[in-house]
Structure formats: C-alpha cells, structure tokens
Design an enzyme around this catalytic site. Structure first.
Site, PDB file in Angstrom:
ATOM      1  N   ASP A 226       7.866 -12.271 -36.680  1.00  0.00           N
ATOM      2  CA  ASP A 226       7.181 -11.150 -37.516  1.00  0.00           C
ATOM      3  C   ASP A 226       7.978  -9.967 -37.380  1.00  0.00           C
ATOM      4  O   ASP A 226       7.305  -8.847 -37.959  1.00  0.00           O
ATOM      5  CB  ASP A 226       5.798 -11.220 -37.538  1.00  0.00           C
ATOM      6  CG  ASP A 226       5.373 -10.685 -36.042  1.00  0.00           C
ATOM      7  OD1 ASP A 226       6.268 -10.711 -35.080  1.00  0.00           O
ATOM      8  OD2 ASP A 226       4.170 -10.724 -35.652  1.00  0.00           O
TER       9      ASP A 226
ATOM     10  N   LYS B 189      -4.653  -2.665 -43.099  1.00  0.00           N
ATOM     11  CA  LYS B 189      -5.018  -3.041 -41.651  1.00  0.00           C
ATOM     12  C   LYS B 189      -4.093  -2.048 -40.919  1.00  0.00           C
ATOM     13  O   LYS B 189      -2.882  -1.951 -41.081  1.00  0.00           O
ATOM     14  CB  LYS B 189      -4.640  -4.465 -41.252  1.00  0.00           C
ATOM     15  CG  LYS B 189      -4.722  -4.648 -39.758  1.00  0.00           C
ATOM     16  CD  LYS B 189      -4.784  -6.006 -39.466  1.00  0.00           C
ATOM     17  CE  LYS B 189      -3.331  -6.617 -39.174  1.00  0.00           C
ATOM     18  NZ  LYS B 189      -3.395  -7.816 -38.460  1.00  0.00           N
TER      19      LYS B 189
HETATM   20  P1  NAD Z   1       1.254 -13.715 -26.119  1.00  0.00           P
HETATM   21  O1  NAD Z   1       1.703 -12.335 -25.631  1.00  0.00           O
HETATM   22  O2  NAD Z   1      -0.246 -14.149 -25.735  1.00  0.00           O
HETATM   23  O3  NAD Z   1       2.156 -15.029 -25.877  1.00  0.00           O
HETATM   24  C1  NAD Z   1       3.396 -14.927 -26.149  1.00  0.00           C
HETATM   25  C2  NAD Z   1       4.308 -16.324 -25.916  1.00  0.00           C
HETATM   26  O4  NAD Z   1       5.474 -16.242 -26.234  1.00  0.00           O
HETATM   27  C3  NAD Z   1       3.861 -17.196 -24.958  1.00  0.00           C
HETATM   28  O5  NAD Z   1       3.881 -18.532 -25.199  1.00  0.00           O
HETATM   29  C4  NAD Z   1       4.982 -16.890 -23.887  1.00  0.00           C
HETATM   30  O6  NAD Z   1       5.472 -17.887 -23.159  1.00  0.00           O
HETATM   31  C5  NAD Z   1       6.086 -16.973 -25.064  1.00  0.00           C
HETATM   32  N1  NAD Z   1       7.344 -16.260 -24.791  1.00  0.00           N
HETATM   33  C6  NAD Z   1       7.556 -14.941 -24.279  1.00  0.00           C
HETATM   34  N2  NAD Z   1       8.946 -14.585 -24.335  1.00  0.00           N
HETATM   35  C7  NAD Z   1       9.637 -15.662 -24.617  1.00  0.00           C
HETATM   36  C8  NAD Z   1      10.866 -15.902 -24.611  1.00  0.00           C
HETATM   37  N3  NAD Z   1      11.736 -14.926 -24.415  1.00  0.00           N
HETATM   38  N4  NAD Z   1      11.221 -17.095 -25.333  1.00  0.00           N
HETATM   39  C9  NAD Z   1      10.325 -17.861 -25.573  1.00  0.00           C
HETATM   40  N5  NAD Z   1       9.018 -17.888 -25.554  1.00  0.00           N
HETATM   41  C10 NAD Z   1       8.450 -16.693 -25.028  1.00  0.00           C
HETATM   42  O7  NAD Z   1       1.173 -13.561 -27.737  1.00  0.00           O
HETATM   43  P2  NAD Z   1       0.399 -14.210 -29.054  1.00  0.00           P
HETATM   44  O8  NAD Z   1      -0.543 -13.129 -29.367  1.00  0.00           O
HETATM   45  O9  NAD Z   1       0.406 -15.542 -28.599  1.00  0.00           O
HETATM   46  O10 NAD Z   1       1.523 -13.936 -30.214  1.00  0.00           O
HETATM   47  C11 NAD Z   1       2.839 -14.838 -30.186  1.00  0.00           C
HETATM   48  C12 NAD Z   1       3.477 -14.290 -31.329  1.00  0.00           C
HETATM   49  O11 NAD Z   1       2.943 -14.348 -32.503  1.00  0.00           O
HETATM   50  C13 NAD Z   1       4.082 -12.829 -30.893  1.00  0.00           C
HETATM   51  O12 NAD Z   1       5.517 -12.943 -31.420  1.00  0.00           O
HETATM   52  C14 NAD Z   1       3.121 -12.166 -32.215  1.00  0.00           C
HETATM   53  O13 NAD Z   1       4.022 -10.991 -32.705  1.00  0.00           O
HETATM   54  C15 NAD Z   1       3.126 -13.358 -33.256  1.00  0.00           C
HETATM   55  N6  NAD Z   1       2.123 -13.183 -34.384  1.00  0.00           N
HETATM   56  C16 NAD Z   1       2.486 -13.352 -35.420  1.00  0.00           C
HETATM   57  C17 NAD Z   1       1.475 -13.213 -36.519  1.00  0.00           C
HETATM   58  C18 NAD Z   1       1.972 -13.631 -37.911  1.00  0.00           C
HETATM   59  O14 NAD Z   1       1.181 -13.463 -38.739  1.00  0.00           O
HETATM   60  N7  NAD Z   1       2.897 -14.286 -38.333  1.00  0.00           N
HETATM   61  C19 NAD Z   1       0.098 -12.825 -36.290  1.00  0.00           C
HETATM   62  C20 NAD Z   1       0.030 -12.552 -35.074  1.00  0.00           C
HETATM   63  C21 NAD Z   1       0.977 -12.705 -33.852  1.00  0.00           C
END
Ligand code: NAD
Length: 321
Positions: free
Chosen positions: A222, A67
């Site tokens: 991540d 990917k």
């Molecule tokens: P998004 O940008 O749409 O939302 C971000 C979220 O984090 C919101 O709820 C926001 O309020 C919150 N946030 C932002 N800054 C913050 C802070 N300083 N403290 C606490 N909360 C905070 O992002 P998303 O697409 O929903 O992704 C969320 C997370 O999941 C990201 O960190 C992304 O990298 C991660 N992710 C992980 C995987 C995995 O496989 N584990 C896959 C996709 C995304």
C-alpha cells in the site's frame, strides 16, 4: 456529533456488515458515484511517526469524510497499537461534523472485507485450499473473512518469520479447519486462493510458484516500494483493484507498470465486476489478481455503517460541537 468508540465498533460491526459496506462502495466507485480524494501521508519529524489522511465522498449514500492517522512505531512500548486511525464523517448538505468513529478495528475489518469481496467475485467456485502469505496482525482478519466465501477445507501458510505462524494456526483451529505451514512452492501448488498480507519490500511469491486458475488477493502493498509478488506474476494475471490510480502508483501493480510489463488499462476496478460491467474470471485456467491498495471510501463506508448501527442500538454518545 455522534461518537462511536473502538469498543463499540468491535461490538457492532461484524464481517457481514463490513463485506456489505465495502462491496457496495466498490460498486459506487465503478458507477462514478463515489470518488477518493488524493491521499496525504507525511513523516512529521516527531516520534518517528507517519501521519496522513484518506478522504472521499460517496454521492449515492451522502457519505463524506476522512480517515486520519498513521504509524507510531513507539506505541507498542506504551501498550498501544502502532497503527492508529480515526474516521470523521460530515453532513454532506452542511459540512457540519456528524460523527467521530474509532478506526483501528474498522481498518482491519474493511481490509479483510476487500479481499473477501474479491474472492466472492473472482475465485473459482470449486476453490478448496486457501493459502496465506503473512502472519501479522491483519492476517487473522483476512483468514476469517476469506473462508466464508468458498467451501475451503484446508489452510496452508508461509511467513518470513515462521514463529509468527502460530497466529494462523490458532485462527484456523478456532474456525475448525486444518492448517499446515509449508514452503512457498507447496503453497502455490496446493492453494486455489492465495492472500498476501505482509510489509515486504521484495517479492516472495514468484510466477513459477502459482498454478493456472489461482486467485490472488495481494493486500500488503500500500506504499511506493513495497512488493509481495513477482512483477512477472502480476503481468501474467488478469488484474483487478480497488482503485486503478493507486494500484499502479502504490499497489502491487506499481512494479509491473514501472517496468513496462503492463499498461494502466490492464487493471480493472473490482467494482466493475460487482456491477456486471466486466465479466471477471472468464476461465478456470485464468490467474486472477486483486491488488488491494486500501481506499478512504472503504473506511468511510464501514464507519457510516457503524454510526447507523450504534445509533439504532443507542450506543453512540452525542456531543455538541
Ligand atoms: P504486521 O507488522 O503485524 O505484520 C507484518 C507481516 O509482514 C508479518 O507477516 C511479517 O513476518 C511480514 N514481514 C515483515 N517484513 C517482511 C519482509 N521484509 N519480507 C516479507 N515479509 C515481511 O503488519 P499487519 O498489520 O499485519 O499489516 C501487513 C501489511 O498490510 C502492511 O504492509 C500494511 O501496511 C498492509 N495493510 C494494507 C491495507 C490495505 O488496505 N491494503 C490495510 C492495512 C494494512
């Protein structure tokens, strides 16, 4: 080579297909049949973008590929999502490219499937309240996949930016479940299962918030430096992950590990629970925590499922390469 577009992926991959693909590849990883290659992630010095690729090979299904994609912060202004990814699959016998698959929707589906798989295998059977910390793009996918795993009767949610909680409220209403925005102490006191899905770099959910018997799926961390829950909470839980090496370096377990609160052997691959090699939860009082770091094999597994379904339904375009 077949091309499966984002729009086609949305049409053909449902939660059950994503769940099956992710559960089965986690089991293949635990059996040693599938492995991920080292992740590459670089700031490219253009458009503020982070670009990289995750790759791997599942020998049991002959799924080989990568990917590719990353984060382009300026995309929103162009009407595009900031996270962009595409999956490429190759014929494991010849190395010829076999498919190119849109990866944006599939990433959300495979991430939600991973926490759903953890809930299926680790949460108490009598779990009734689901707590969600985070209300960004991924959170709605997480909510929809999680509620299918237990007889949940209520959703409680918290987010640093409360105005975003409307997303969870609307999703819960669409599913037909009551939703309440609560403070973190109430969320921990009420929830039987908690999903964290934020981009936080400091812990918000603390050890004292969470009661015995809770299952946590920590999905937001991540990258090195990110953190959603207190290291003491990680240390107090029985830990499971998609991949141990990632959990202790870029996952939620990285902080407890670097502080010396846990060793690498404290973290068990979830696949070992799926195959029956590990018992998983052993008591109703145990706190279980799934550290979902996101591995390339998850992407390849759902992409391979999308290619197969698109082929069967005549929805894949074929090109000569
Ligand atoms: P998004 O940008 O749409 O939302 C971000 C979220 O984090 C919101 O709820 C926001 O309020 C919150 N946030 C932002 N800054 C913050 C802070 N300083 N403290 C606490 N909360 C905070 O992002 P998303 O697409 O929903 O992704 C969320 C997370 O999941 C990201 O960190 C992304 O990298 C991660 N992710 C992980 C995987 C995995 O496989 N584990 C896959 C996709 C995304």
């Amino acid at each position: 080579m077949l091309i499966v577009t984002e729009a086609t992926c949305r049409e053909i991959i449902d939660r059950s297909a994503a769940f099956k693909a992710v559960e089965s590849v986690f089991a293949a990883m635990a059996r040693g049949d599938a492995y991920n290659f080292p992740v590459v992630r670089e700031a490219i010095g253009h458009a503020d973008a982070l670009y990289g690729f995750k790759s791997g090979f599942d020998r049991s299904q002959l799924v080989l590929g990568l990917k590719s994609g990353g984060y382009w912060p300026g995309n929103e202004k162009r009407g595009l999502t900031n996270h962009q990814s595409t999956v490429f699959l190759f014929d494991a016998d010849t190395g010829r490219p076999s498919a190119m698959v849109g990866g944006n929707y599939l990433t959300a589906m495979r991430t939600a499937a991973a926490s759903a798989v953890s809930i299926r295998h680790l949460a108490r059977k009598d779990a009734r309240v689901l707590g969600i910390v985070g209300a960004g793009f991924q959170s709605a996918f997480q909510l929809r996949a999680a509620v299918e795993q237990r007889g949940f009767e209520k959703i409680v949610g918290w987010n640093l930016h409360p105005e975003m909680l409307a997303r969870l409220e609307e999703t819960a209403a669409d599913i037909g479940l009551p939703f309440e925005a609560v403070e973190l102490d109430r969320l921990g006191a009420e929830a039987d299962v908690i999903i964290t899905i934020t981009s936080s770099f400091a812990p918000t959910l603390m050890r004292e918030h969470v009661r015995p018997g809770t299952h946590l799926a920590c999905m937001g961390t991540d990258t090195k430096g990110k953190q959603e829950v207190d290291a003491a909470l990680v240390a107090a839980a029985t830990l499971f992950t998609d991949e141990v090496a990632q959990a202790i370096s870029i996952g939620e377990s990285q902080h407890a590990f670097s502080e010396g609160l846990i060793g690498e052997d404290a973290v068990t691959p979830l696949g070992a629970v799926i195959t029956g090699e590990h018992p998983g939860r052993t008591s109703d009082d145990e706190i279980t925590l799934f550290d979902g770091t996101g591995v390339g094999l998850q992407d390849l597994a759902v992409a391979a499922a999308a290619v197969e379904l698109a082929r069967q339904k005549g929805m894949a375009a074929e090109v000569e390469v």
